[in-house]
Design a protein around this motif. Structure first.
Motif, PDB file in Angstrom:
ATOM      1  N   ASP A   1       0.821  -1.208   0.000  1.00  0.00           N
ATOM      2  CA  ASP A   1       0.000   0.000   0.000  1.00  0.00           C
ATOM      3  C   ASP A   1       0.857   1.261   0.000  1.00  0.00           C
ATOM      4  O   ASP A   1       0.508   2.257  -0.652  1.00  0.00           O
ATOM      5  CB  ASP A   1      -0.929   0.008   1.213  1.00  0.00           C
TER       6      ASP A   1
ATOM      7  N   ARG B   1       2.201   2.360  -3.472  1.00  0.00           N
ATOM      8  CA  ARG B   1       1.362   3.066  -4.441  1.00  0.00           C
ATOM      9  C   ARG B   1       1.780   4.523  -4.558  1.00  0.00           C
ATOM     10  O   ARG B   1       1.431   5.195  -5.524  1.00  0.00           O
ATOM     11  CB  ARG B   1      -0.113   2.944  -4.075  1.00  0.00           C
TER      12      ARG B   1
ATOM     13  N   ALA C   1      -5.819   6.581   1.436  1.00  0.00           N
ATOM     14  CA  ALA C   1      -4.718   5.614   1.388  1.00  0.00           C
ATOM     15  C   ALA C   1      -3.438   6.183   1.982  1.00  0.00           C
ATOM     16  O   ALA C   1      -2.666   5.469   2.637  1.00  0.00           O
ATOM     17  CB  ALA C   1      -4.478   5.185  -0.065  1.00  0.00           C
TER      18      ALA C   1
END
Length: 278
Positions: free
Chosen positions: A157, A160, A219
């Motif tokens: 994650d 990204r 995120a």
């Protein structure tokens, strides 16, 4: 009756990602297209309200701080934003404000956040291809921004954001209410999708949609939380190699994927917030 190969190709959407199904006929989100500018404006405003409601659900509210903006599809020097001193959970279609780069409200009943306007207007003006941007004072994002370091590639994650975020020390510890502030943030967004504004907090932007900008913020806050948890162990984590990090950001960090991640968030918000379109 089966369609011919040519017929199938004519209705197959452009493949933006490896995550799009190759098998035809399955339910899967499709990027909308618009014939009229009013339709696109309505769509952007609906997604802006949904992003505010999603931020509320994530616990991103902090008094009157926090702002999300999206450029008007017809008048590129105007942008829609959430009203000042209205909780993210209470933002509705009718409470949205349309403002110009000088900070004048041209449509709407509410005032806008002056500090938020200065930064957003500068970024929108300096990067005319940016459609939307988000900022909020979130605990993990603010905490990590105080470190003055970019995120490490320690999880899929976090990857990204590999190579697409930057730390900016641009008077982040002081409230900016004067025009001309935030030059470092404006410049950094020319090559990045997310900014860690030192001693201030997280800022994300998208050249695609407010959906993508909002998901990038969600995120990024999560990645900061994980980084802080790892730092708290006092041990050095295993880093994802540059090659794998580059592969990951290619397939999970695109604006299309950001848009895609927000679609189930939007669908849930619409079902659980029936007053959002008031």
């Amino acid at each position: 009756m089966l369609k011919s190969e040519n017929q199938s190709r004519s209705v197959t959407p452009v493949r933006e990602s490896i995550y799009q199904p190759e098998q035809q006929g399955l339910k899967f989100p499709q990027i909308p297209s618009f014939e009229m500018v009013d339709e696109e404006r309505q769509h952007r405003k609906e997604r802006l309200v949904a992003a505010c409601r999603a931020f509320a659900e994530q616990g991103f509210s902090y008094g009157s701080a926090g702002h999300i903006s999206v450029r008007d599809p017809e008048n590129s020097d105007l942008y829609w934003t959430n009203p000042m001193a209205v909780h993210f959970a209470q933002v509705t279609m009718s409470s949205l404000v349309l403002a110009n780069h000088e900070g004048k409200v041209v449509e709407g009943d509410y005032a806008i956040n002056r500090a938020g306007f200065v930064l957003h207007a500068a970024v929108h003006r300096g990067n005319p291809d940016i459609v939307a941007m988000c900022h909020a004072h979130t605990p993990h994002g603010v905490a990590w921004c105080a470190m003055g370091r970019p995120l490490d590639p320690i999880t899929q994650d976090a990857c990204r954001f590999y190579g697409t975020h930057a730390v900016v020390n641009d008077e982040g510890g002081a409230v900016s209410v004067e025009a001309g502030q935030g030059a470092g943030v404006v410049e950094a967004f020319a090559d990045n999708r997310a900014i860690l504004h030192q001693n201030h907090g997280l800022i994300t932007a998208s050249r695609h949609s407010v959906d993508d900008a909002a998901w990038a913020f969600i995120a990024l806050e999560a990645a900061c939380r994980v980084q802080l948890l790892v730092e708290a162990t006092g041990k050095r984590p295993t880093y994802v190699t540059p090659e794998r990090a580059q592969h990951t950001v290619k397939h999970t960090g695109s604006e299309y994927i950001g848009w895609l991640h927000f679609q189930p968030v939007y669908a849930n918000i619409v079902k659980t917030n029936p007053d959002m379109f008031d």
